[in-house]
Design a protein around this motif. Structure first.
Motif, PDB file in Angstrom:
ATOM      1  N   ASP A  45      33.689  45.504  36.818  1.00  0.00           N
ATOM      2  CA  ASP A  45      33.635  45.103  38.582  1.00  0.00           C
ATOM      3  C   ASP A  45      31.746  45.433  38.133  1.00  0.00           C
ATOM      4  O   ASP A  45      31.344  44.802  39.044  1.00  0.00           O
ATOM      5  CB  ASP A  45      33.711  45.957  38.825  1.00  0.00           C
ATOM      6  N   GLY A  46      31.055  45.670  36.230  1.00  0.00           N
ATOM      7  CA  GLY A  46      30.003  45.290  36.710  1.00  0.00           C
ATOM      8  C   GLY A  46      28.568  46.471  36.914  1.00  0.00           C
ATOM      9  O   GLY A  46      27.884  46.770  36.622  1.00  0.00           O
ATOM     10  N   GLU A 346      35.274  37.848  35.914  1.00  0.00           N
ATOM     11  CA  GLU A 346      34.365  38.821  37.258  1.00  0.00           C
ATOM     12  C   GLU A 346      33.539  39.622  37.832  1.00  0.00           C
ATOM     13  O   GLU A 346      33.057  39.123  38.999  1.00  0.00           O
ATOM     14  CB  GLU A 346      35.462  40.254  36.924  1.00  0.00           C
ATOM     15  N   THR A 347      32.655  39.703  36.440  1.00  0.00           N
ATOM     16  CA  THR A 347      31.240  40.202  36.445  1.00  0.00           C
ATOM     17  C   THR A 347      29.679  38.771  36.217  1.00  0.00           C
ATOM     18  O   THR A 347      30.475  38.645  34.741  1.00  0.00           O
ATOM     19  CB  THR A 347      30.569  40.710  36.079  1.00  0.00           C
TER      20      THR A 347
END
Length: 390
Positions: A45-46, A346-347
């Motif tokens: 998610d970063g 995703e990120t």
């Protein structure tokens, strides 16, 4: 000489991602605002992983990465970030009792929990010093590198060549730390023009010639006993194709600096690494394989991390420089594979660390240690394109 348009396109995409997405992600989220230390990894998610221990080796890799990025014009704050992170390492990770050198591991709050001195860690300290000098011309880091090497020579130098693993009882010796010292010493020579660093790189080249390179099978051996004889048992049969590709790139670099023709090593390494790394028509390069005395291959986990693909790209570029024009197209294909399988959707700016035997994601974390591999691969591709167009 014209560069294939597909390589130019891939190079531009690679640079744009590094400069506009990847480096900004790390600059924003990679460094703890309280201590100044660098996080070991981000989640998919970063967000920083606040539970992971933090290797000093990774701190050094990030120092290098930010200074390198500054020198390439990708990160205007990179030199300051590198200097601040070096100050953090000196303040928090110096060995508690030795007069030189650094500890190995910090906990999630950046307190030292393992003070052993490890050769692999220190190879990246040397590389970090070279990058900071290249970015800032601060001669203090060259002095620090000289003093650190004297310390390692005195305490850990081996009478049969190279250095011992550190101040602990290691079960074997590894080629990998010496490979990265080879890289660091060449980098120090290139930025300082001090021939002493090239001489030290030549010592490691001799180790490669005599011990690391298995000419019969065309591979690089990973593990040895204390007299540089191949390790008995399973360790002695483990081969890492990514390291073989890394050696192709490093040896070609050494040839440019020293004038020593390395083709007798690079060509068989390159061909064999392609064969072993993509055994069974794998789309991605395996982390490691096992081979017997006749170079027959056995797979165990079948995993594929991100970094071997970056080393594959660098080896293709190195071989293209040596006249293998087919390697230009292979470099472009490998960059596309990097983006297809590892760059995160995703990120923004992220990437996954590892895929499994069927190319499923097995580790979605964004490893800080991989940034070093990514930015050097990008830098090599761009430099080649610029050199061929000039």
């Amino acid at each position: 000489m014209a560069v294939p348009p597909e390589l130019l396109s891939c190079a531009a995409k690679f640079e744009s991602w590094i400069k506009d997405e990847c480096l900004p992600l790390w600059a924003e989220r990679g460094i703890d605002k309280v201590s100044g230390g660098h996080y070991e990894q981000l989640g998919a998610d970063g967000l920083p992983d606040l539970t992971a221990h933090n290797r000093v080796r990774v701190q050094a890799r990030q120092i290098f990465s930010y200074a390198y990025a500054y020198s390439k014009g990708w990160l205007p704050t990179g030199a300051d970030m590198a200097n601040e992170l070096l100050h953090f390492v000196i303040s928090h990770a110096l060995h508690p009792t030795a007069r030189q050198g650094f500890s190995h591991l910090m906990d999630a709050r950046f307190n030292v929990v393992d003070a052993k001195q490890d050769l692999y860690d220190h190879a990246f300290i040397f590389l970090a010093y070279s990058a900071i000098y290249r970015a800032t011309a601060n001669k203090d880091v060259l002095d620090a590198a000289t003093q650190l090497l004297s310390y390692w020579d005195e305490h850990f130098g081996s009478i049969v060549g190279g250095w011992h693993e550190g101040d602990y009882d290691a079960p074997h010796r590894r080629q990998n730390p010496h490979m990265h010292l080879f890289e660091a010493f060449m980098s120090l020579y290139e930025c300082s023009s001090d021939v002493r660093w090239l001489a030290r790189a030549s010592e490691i080249f001799a180790l490669f010639q005599v011990h690391f390179f298995d000419s019969k099978r065309g591979v690089v051996l990973e593990y040895f006993n204390h007299n540089w004889q191949p390790h008995a048992g399973e360790f002695g049969t483990q081969i890492e194709p990514g390291h073989m590709m890394e050696w192709v790139w490093l040896l070609r670099w050494y040839q440019r600096l020293s004038g020593h023709d390395v083709s007798r090593y690079t060509q068989p390494l390159y061909v064999k690494a392609l064969e072993l790394g993509f055994y069974g028509q794998s789309k991605l390069m395996f982390d490691f394989v096992y081979i017997d005395s006749d170079a027959n291959v056995t797979l165990h986990s079948g995993t594929k991390r991100c970094w071997p693909t970056t080393e594959l790209i660098k080896a293709h570029i190195a071989q293209a420089r040596a006249g293998n024009l087919q390697a230009e197209k292979l470099a472009a294909q490998s960059i596309e594979q990097l983006f297809t399988y590892f760059v995160s959707a995703e990120t923004v700016g992220g990437y996954c660390d590892q895929r499994g035997e069927n190319n499923e994601i097995t580790n979605a974390n964004i490893a800080a240690s991989t940034l070093y591999h990514l930015i050097v691969a990008c830098g090599e591709v761009l430099q080649y394109c610029n050199d061929m167009r000039s």
